[in-house]
Design an enzyme around this catalytic site. Sequence first.
Site: not given
Ligand code: COA
Length: 159
Positions: A18, A42, A91, A129
Site C-alpha cells: 500500500h 470485512k 497487483r 493484509s
Molecule cells: N499492496 C498490498 N496489498 C494490497 C494492495 C497493495 N498495493 N492493494 C490491495 N491490497 C490488498 C489489501 O491488503 C486487501 O487484502 P485482504 O483482502 O487480504 O485484506 C485486498 O487487497 C483488497 O483490499 P483493499 O484494497 O483495502 O480494498 P477493500 O476491498 O478492502 O476496500 C473499499 C474496498 C473500502 C474501497 C470499498 O468497499 C468502498 O469504497 N467502500 C465504501 C462504500 C462504498 O462506496 N461502496 C460502494 C463501492 S462501489
Amino acid sequence: MDTTAIYPGTFDPLTNGHSDLVQRAAQLFERVIVAVATNPGKAPCFSADERIELARIALNGIDNIEVCGFNQLLVEFAREHQASVIVRGLRAVSDFEYEFQLAGMNRKLAADIETLFLMPSEKYAYLSSSLVREVAALGGDVSEFVHPEIKTALCHKMR
Ligand code: COA
C-alpha cells in the site's frame, strides 16, 4: 490544475505494498487522501482508529498526503474533499474482476470521478493484509512486509 486523488481501502493493516502505491500516487497528484474505510464489509482485526493511526505512522514523511477515516459512499467522500480521481492498485489479473465492478459502480454513481489503476512494485505483487495477519498470527516474521510499528502492533494484537 491541482488534482486531489483518493486512495481508499480497509488497510487492516497498511502494508508496504500500500505504501508503495501511495508514494506513486503522491508523485502524480498534488494531494492524495488515504481513505480508511471505518466500517467495511470485512470484520477488521484492527479498529478504525488503530488502522488510521498505523497508516499515519507508516506514511509519515510523504508531504502531500493525508490519512482520513470514512464511513459513507466513497464517491460522496471524494466529492466532499474535491477529489476527482480514485486510485486503486492492481497487483495481478485476479484483482481485475473485483476492481472492474468497483470502478463500474463508482462511475455509475459519479460519472465525473475517474478511477485510476496503479501497479505496485513487483516485489509486493503477492502481498495482502490478510496474508500478513496470518503470517504474524502463526509467529512468522513480517518485517519485510510492514512498517516496524505495524509489525509491533501486529505482534501485540496476535498475542
Ligand atoms: N499492496 C498490498 N496489498 C494490497 C494492495 C497493495 N498495493 N492493494 C490491495 N491490497 C490488498 C489489501 O491488503 C486487501 O487484502 P485482504 O483482502 O487480504 O485484506 C485486498 O487487497 C483488497 O483490499 P483493499 O484494497 O483495502 O480494498 P477493500 O476491498 O478492502 O476496500 C473499499 C474496498 C473500502 C474501497 C470499498 O468497499 C468502498 O469504497 N467502500 C465504501 C462504500 C462504498 O462506496 N461502496 C460502494 C463501492 S462501489
